[in-house]
Scaffold this active site. Sequence first.
Site, PDB file in Angstrom:
ATOM      1  N   SER A   1       0.849  -1.176   0.000  1.00  0.00           N
ATOM      2  CA  SER A   1       0.000   0.000   0.000  1.00  0.00           C
ATOM      3  C   SER A   1       0.890   1.233   0.000  1.00  0.00           C
ATOM      4  O   SER A   1       2.062   1.166   0.386  1.00  0.00           O
ATOM      5  CB  SER A   1      -0.892   0.000   1.248  1.00  0.00           C
ATOM      6  OG  SER A   1      -1.536   1.244   1.427  1.00  0.00           O
TER       7      SER A   1
ATOM      8  N   TYR B   1      -1.988  -1.060  10.596  1.00  0.00           N
ATOM      9  CA  TYR B   1      -2.062  -1.302   9.156  1.00  0.00           C
ATOM     10  C   TYR B   1      -0.859  -0.701   8.446  1.00  0.00           C
ATOM     11  O   TYR B   1      -0.211  -1.363   7.629  1.00  0.00           O
ATOM     12  CB  TYR B   1      -3.362  -0.715   8.599  1.00  0.00           C
ATOM     13  CG  TYR B   1      -3.467  -0.844   7.096  1.00  0.00           C
ATOM     14  CD1 TYR B   1      -3.772  -2.063   6.509  1.00  0.00           C
ATOM     15  CD2 TYR B   1      -3.241   0.254   6.264  1.00  0.00           C
ATOM     16  CE1 TYR B   1      -3.856  -2.197   5.133  1.00  0.00           C
ATOM     17  CE2 TYR B   1      -3.319   0.135   4.890  1.00  0.00           C
ATOM     18  CZ  TYR B   1      -3.632  -1.094   4.328  1.00  0.00           C
ATOM     19  OH  TYR B   1      -3.699  -1.217   2.966  1.00  0.00           O
TER      20      TYR B   1
END
Length: 252
Positions: free
Chosen positions: A132, A145
């Site tokens: 990401s 995350y």
Amino acid sequence: MKALITGASSGIGREFALYLAELGYDLIICSRSTDKLNALKDEIKNVSVRVITIDLSRESDAFDLYEHLKEEDIDVLINNAGFGAFGKFLNVPLEREVELIHTNVSSVHILTKCFLKDMQSKNSGLILNVGSMAGFSAGPKLSSYYASKNYVVRLTQAINEELRRDGSKVKISVLCPGPVETNFNNVANVRFTTKGLNARDVARYAFDKARQGKIIIIPGFLMKTVKFFEHFLPENLLTRISYNVQSKKEGK
């Protein structure tokens, strides 16, 4: 040719499966959602599709998956399974964070290491880890995350350099998208502040670039621009900006 895709029941993982089927890969598709996997299998007509229901938030399931498939001669591994947990670090339940770490970090590490050994022995294969843009910075209110995706990005980069120095023909890449139109925000309980990219476009772009040997794959002009300008800002300022950005995602 045979490909293993985790998190294949929806979003980018589903689009990876559809694209690789078009390219002629037999598929092994995995996730926790048996019904969605079977629906995807029914949609794909031109190649063999095998469904495996698995929960990679349990660390043991990654080992079990490899043991189950180690004789399958996997040519492509796409580590796509992952999720986020929104909230201040002290407020997110520890059990949820442990599940996140098992899914986003441990399973990626285990499957990458196990299948990479097999690919290295035949000197061919491709691993695409789904990271990401979060993998390049700290992310207050999505701290676990962001940290997990930092791990995925740096692990992939390090492995790539080792393979390069060994003269290996095995390829490893990491996909680092910004917002994508998937179920991520529902699972993480957030709302994106910018329009997400189309999951189909992201999956096709990413796999094409991975086959070309691109290490870090960032789809979309906006995210490429963001990554470029991040080089000119100090880490503490980036973290403060990140806090403000995450705060806008609250209240969906």
